[in-house]
Design a protein around this motif. Structure first.
Motif, PDB file in Angstrom:
ATOM      1  N   PRO A  46       1.176  -1.451  -0.594  1.00  0.00           N
ATOM      2  CA  PRO A  46      -0.231   0.071  -0.217  1.00  0.00           C
ATOM      3  C   PRO A  46       1.187   1.451  -0.182  1.00  0.00           C
ATOM      4  O   PRO A  46       2.233   1.652   0.124  1.00  0.00           O
ATOM      5  CB  PRO A  46      -0.443  -0.520   1.188  1.00  0.00           C
ATOM      6  N   ASP A  47       0.452   2.222  -0.435  1.00  0.00           N
ATOM      7  CA  ASP A  47       0.953   4.290  -0.542  1.00  0.00           C
ATOM      8  C   ASP A  47       1.397   3.869   1.278  1.00  0.00           C
ATOM      9  O   ASP A  47       0.667   3.339   1.828  1.00  0.00           O
ATOM     10  CB  ASP A  47      -0.008   4.964  -0.529  1.00  0.00           C
ATOM     11  N   SER A  48       2.491   4.926   1.174  1.00  0.00           N
ATOM     12  CA  SER A  48       3.179   4.835   2.879  1.00  0.00           C
ATOM     13  C   SER A  48       1.995   5.814   3.399  1.00  0.00           C
ATOM     14  O   SER A  48       1.191   6.838   2.954  1.00  0.00           O
ATOM     15  CB  SER A  48       4.670   5.606   2.007  1.00  0.00           C
ATOM     16  N   GLN A  82      -0.364   4.367   4.934  1.00  0.00           N
ATOM     17  CA  GLN A  82      -2.317   4.266   4.690  1.00  0.00           C
ATOM     18  C   GLN A  82      -2.190   3.043   6.576  1.00  0.00           C
ATOM     19  O   GLN A  82      -1.058   1.983   6.261  1.00  0.00           O
ATOM     20  CB  GLN A  82      -2.321   3.273   3.547  1.00  0.00           C
ATOM     21  N   VAL A 137      -3.605  -0.529   7.227  1.00  0.00           N
ATOM     22  CA  VAL A 137      -2.679  -1.791   6.259  1.00  0.00           C
ATOM     23  C   VAL A 137      -3.928  -2.540   7.784  1.00  0.00           C
ATOM     24  O   VAL A 137      -3.300  -2.921   8.805  1.00  0.00           O
ATOM     25  CB  VAL A 137      -2.053  -2.195   5.895  1.00  0.00           C
ATOM     26  N   SER A 197      -6.379  -1.754   2.667  1.00  0.00           N
ATOM     27  CA  SER A 197      -5.937  -0.498   2.995  1.00  0.00           C
ATOM     28  C   SER A 197      -6.331   0.804   3.189  1.00  0.00           C
ATOM     29  O   SER A 197      -7.296   0.961   1.906  1.00  0.00           O
ATOM     30  CB  SER A 197      -4.681   0.013   1.222  1.00  0.00           C
ATOM     31  N   ALA A 198      -6.033   1.425   4.397  1.00  0.00           N
ATOM     32  CA  ALA A 198      -6.700   2.718   3.733  1.00  0.00           C
ATOM     33  C   ALA A 198      -8.440   2.789   4.482  1.00  0.00           C
ATOM     34  O   ALA A 198      -8.934   3.670   4.132  1.00  0.00           O
ATOM     35  CB  ALA A 198      -7.465   3.916   2.806  1.00  0.00           C
ATOM     36  N   ASN A 209     -11.117   1.830   2.729  1.00  0.00           N
ATOM     37  CA  ASN A 209     -11.855   1.428   1.926  1.00  0.00           C
ATOM     38  C   ASN A 209     -11.412   0.631   0.548  1.00  0.00           C
ATOM     39  O   ASN A 209     -11.549   1.005  -0.599  1.00  0.00           O
ATOM     40  CB  ASN A 209     -12.542   2.668   1.849  1.00  0.00           C
ATOM     41  N   SER A 210      -9.723  -0.305   0.136  1.00  0.00           N
ATOM     42  CA  SER A 210      -9.982  -0.749  -0.441  1.00  0.00           C
ATOM     43  C   SER A 210      -9.093  -2.312  -0.259  1.00  0.00           C
ATOM     44  O   SER A 210      -8.234  -2.631   0.176  1.00  0.00           O
ATOM     45  CB  SER A 210      -8.343  -0.184  -0.996  1.00  0.00           C
ATOM     46  N   TRP A 244     -12.840  -2.585  -4.436  1.00  0.00           N
ATOM     47  CA  TRP A 244     -13.159  -0.682  -3.221  1.00  0.00           C
ATOM     48  C   TRP A 244     -14.819  -0.574  -3.110  1.00  0.00           C
ATOM     49  O   TRP A 244     -15.163  -0.905  -2.993  1.00  0.00           O
ATOM     50  CB  TRP A 244     -12.629   0.186  -4.362  1.00  0.00           C
TER      51      TRP A 244
END
Length: 326
Positions: free
Chosen positions: A67-69, A71, A73, A117-118, A120-121, A175
């Motif tokens: 995942p993006d930094s 976020q 998890v 992740s976050a 919502n995904s 999502w």
């Protein structure tokens, strides 16, 4: 070996909350009383608690794009076993109609890597292995049950697909977008896209589910037997706002089908088969209800468009499931 794996994954040193067990039943006779085509699917699963970041069981998730930094998890495993049965429309014939789909059974076990992740995904990387053919015990599963409830038996299992090992690898992403309201009651939409490859199924899929209810943030829709409108075993009780949760849902998935062993027949052996439709769609609607982390129930129905040339009408499949914390 499987039991040891489950015990390891559910241990307090590796997981942050309790595991969940789920039982899913799909059957065409739940609402219509029919007994044809995809006629039965049973799936039993165990979802681990959230895997701790410093657990060695977190390392396989490197197979999923990180995942993006920054976020948040949540990572979980699902381990499952299942059996699916397929028959032609006329099960009274000892020599099945070659223009109808063949008899076949599919017995499998597998595991999913589920990474949210976050909040919502959700990514799902899933591997299933098993056997197609008499080794899947489709004849005994169907006919023993029919004998028990006192209805006619299916006579053509002697001409089912031959034994063949099966493997299915799937990746999908879901999502979750809130449209109205919040945890106390609202509406969201869950789009999904994915691909499956293997000698049992090979297809690409895309779809979406619209949901109205309370505490929608704890999951992304209930699990389904493949191929079906994507859902997973994922459930995060830490996101509950109050104990009561429910959703009324409706969804659609389309699939571009390159291979379906239960229609095309085997890739490596001669045997029965029909000309499949390259595009198949599922329409699904239902109700999900749960109380705290303790128990969740789902009841729904699926209308599946024709899967092969000559199929006279769409199939309707009943879906029922229950899951609960251990």
């Amino acid at each position: 070996m499987a039991c040891g794996l489950l015990l390891s994954l559910c241990g307090p040193a590796l997981a942050e909350d309790s595991p969940r067990m789920g039982v899913l039943e799909e059957n065409d006779s739940l609402y219509t009383g029919s007994d044809r085509h995809y006629t039965q699917g049973l799936r039993i699963s165990l979802l681990t608690g959230a895997i701790k970041a410093d657990s060695p069981w977190a390392e396989p998730f490197a197979l999923i794009a990180p995942p993006d930094s920054g976020q948040a998890v949540s990572r979980r495993y699902s381990v499952f076993v299942g059996q699916s049965l397929f028959t032609p429309e006329d099960v009274s014939r000892k020599s099945p109609d070659g223009r109808d789909r063949p008899y076949a059974g599919w017995l499998y076990l597998g595991t999913s890597l589920l990474q949210e992740s976050a909040g919502n995904s959700l990514e799902n990387l899933e591997l299933s292995v098993g056997i197609v053919g008499p080794g899947a015990m489709g004849r005994s599963s169907q006919n023993d049950y029919h004998q028990f409830i006192g209805i006619k038996q299916a006579w053509g299992w002697g001409e089912e697909l031959d034994n063949e090992p099966g493997i299915v690898l799937s990746y999908e992403r879901l999502w979750r977008f809130a449209l109205l309201g919040g945890p106390g009651g609202g509406v969201d939409v869950v789009p999904q896209a994915g691909a499956t490859i293997g000698n049992v199924f090979t297809y690409a899929s895309a779809g979406a589910m619209l949901r109205w209810g309370r505490n929608l943030q704890v999951d992304y829709g209930g699990a389904r037997v493949r191929p079906g409108l994507s859902g997973t075993d994922y459930f995060d009780g830490a996101r509950l706002d109050g104990k009561l949760g429910y959703s009324v849902f409706a969804g659609l998935q389309g699939r571009l089908v390159a291979h379906n062993i239960f229609l095309d027949g085997s890739l490596v052996q001669d045997g029965p088969g029909v000309d499949k439709m390259p595009v198949v769609a599922d329409f699904q609607a239902g109700l999900s209800l749960f109380w705290s982390r303790d128990v969740q129930m789902m009841l729904g129905a699926v209308r599946r468009t024709s899967e092969f040339e000559g199929q006279d009408k769409a199939d309707v499949i009943g879906v029922a499931s229950i899951s609960f914390s251990l």
